[in-house]
Scaffold this motif. Structure first.
Motif, PDB file in Angstrom:
ATOM      1  N   ARG A 251       0.760  -1.200  -0.056  1.00  0.00           N
ATOM      2  CA  ARG A 251      -0.141   0.011   0.039  1.00  0.00           C
ATOM      3  C   ARG A 251       0.819   1.254   0.102  1.00  0.00           C
ATOM      4  O   ARG A 251       0.721   2.192  -0.726  1.00  0.00           O
ATOM      5  CB  ARG A 251      -0.783   0.074   1.138  1.00  0.00           C
ATOM      6  N   ILE A 252       1.994   1.067   0.947  1.00  0.00           N
ATOM      7  CA  ILE A 252       3.027   2.314   0.656  1.00  0.00           C
ATOM      8  C   ILE A 252       3.408   2.668  -0.659  1.00  0.00           C
ATOM      9  O   ILE A 252       3.504   3.864  -1.097  1.00  0.00           O
ATOM     10  CB  ILE A 252       4.003   2.115   1.758  1.00  0.00           C
ATOM     11  N   MET A 253       3.908   1.532  -1.269  1.00  0.00           N
ATOM     12  CA  MET A 253       4.489   1.714  -2.655  1.00  0.00           C
ATOM     13  C   MET A 253       3.336   2.223  -3.538  1.00  0.00           C
ATOM     14  O   MET A 253       3.677   2.871  -4.499  1.00  0.00           O
ATOM     15  CB  MET A 253       4.824   0.210  -2.984  1.00  0.00           C
ATOM     16  N   GLN A 254       1.989   1.775  -3.528  1.00  0.00           N
ATOM     17  CA  GLN A 254       1.099   2.516  -4.348  1.00  0.00           C
ATOM     18  C   GLN A 254       0.780   3.685  -4.145  1.00  0.00           C
ATOM     19  O   GLN A 254       0.740   4.694  -5.187  1.00  0.00           O
ATOM     20  CB  GLN A 254      -0.278   1.471  -4.113  1.00  0.00           C
ATOM     21  N   GLU A 255       0.862   4.316  -2.969  1.00  0.00           N
ATOM     22  CA  GLU A 255       0.719   5.480  -2.581  1.00  0.00           C
ATOM     23  C   GLU A 255       1.900   6.588  -3.069  1.00  0.00           C
ATOM     24  O   GLU A 255       1.597   7.668  -3.438  1.00  0.00           O
ATOM     25  CB  GLU A 255       0.340   5.980  -1.100  1.00  0.00           C
TER      26      GLU A 255
END
Length: 291
Positions: A251-255
């Motif tokens: 999720r961090i990578m996506q954001e």
């Protein structure tokens, strides 16, 4: 005495540059991430970053997708670690037995761990495919009418991700536990056998206490690796179906790289860092109490 002091100063002069470099490369990213988490750093709005205080952290509790990621991260970590402990100790004890081909088995058991996780994830995406996958092909040999889309359904996709993670890292965990088993003298088991202790009693009274410190230490590192796991989901499911297999690290990578919201991604990373720090302290205390 003077010579010892001189040698000590020389030792410090040699070590200090390394400590400074290591400290800088460790502390600087953490500090910058903390600072970025207090800014609105959405690249889609241009380069005019504004200080917003704790708004990014408040947003975390209002983000349904992130809540789903947190839920699966907890399930993924808890289930994976429980299976690592149970199956890892069992596999280590099996590899510790005396039988022909033991050295060969110890060698080949590490093959999954030596494989890059991205490669394992891509292979698993093929293996769990309903039309041409290895898993369903094996089941169809006993039930020709079997059809099941493993990675299309949320529950089965989560189970598949956990299974691949377990298949990948379990051998390494078992080999490290095996190293601890090697230090237990066979004389202790012989003495326990003479006293009438059975296999189960010997395991809980001799084996488990002697490897517990190693197991607890390994649990710290493997728990941290599970919490920051990213590559298995990236290669295998891309967080799908929906967001059911999206881990917090993914999720961090996506954001950060898809939504281009560096401030919000930094806030999530800070929260993950704090959770990992607390868990590490609790596990270190558990090790000290055990000692």
């Amino acid at each position: 005495m003077e010579k010892k002091r001189r040698n000590l100063w020389v030792a410090w002069l040699l070590v200090i540059p390394v400590l400074l470099v290591r400290g800088f490369t460790t502390l600087y990213p953490i500090i910058v991430t903390f600072i970025n988490s207090t800014y609105d750093m959405s690249l889609l709005k241009g380069g005019d970053f504004q200080f917003i205080g704790l708004d990014n952290y408040i947003r975390i509790f209002q983000d349904d997708k992130l809540v789903t990621s947190i839920q699966f991260t907890i399930i993924f970590t808890a289930v994976s670690m429980a299976l690592h402990l149970i199956l890892g100790i069992g596999l280590a004890m099996m590899l510790n037995m005396k039988f022909k081909g033991k050295k060969f088995l110890r060698t080949i058991v590490l093959i999954p761990w030596a494989m890059p996780m991205v490669v394992a994830g891509l292979a698993a995406r093929w293996a769990f495919n309903d039309s041409y996958g290895l898993i369903n092909d094996l089941v169809r040999r006993f039930n020709p009418d079997f059809h099941f889309d493993w990675l299309v359904r949320g529950g089965s996709a989560r189970a598949a991700v956990i299974a691949v993670d377990l298949w990948k890292d379990l051998p390494f965990f078992a080999i490290l536990v095996l190293a601890a088993l090697q230090f237990i003298s066979a004389d202790i088991y012989e003495a326990a056998k003479i006293d009438g202790a059975g296999t189960i009693r010997a395991f809980f009274s001799i084996t488990l206490p002697n490897i517990m410190k190693t197991v607890l230490s390994l649990s710290i590192f493997f728990t941290m690796w599970r919490l920051t796991s990213f590559d298995v989901v990236y290669a295998m499911t891309s967080g799908g179906p929906g967001d059911s297999t999206s881990l917090v690290a993914y999720r961090i990578m996506q954001e950060a790289f898809t939504n281009l919201n560096l401030g919000y991604a930094s806030a999530i990373a800070v929260c993950l860092f704090l959770v990992m720090a607390v868990l590490s302290m609790l596990q270190m205390r558990a090790i000290k109490r055990f000692e």
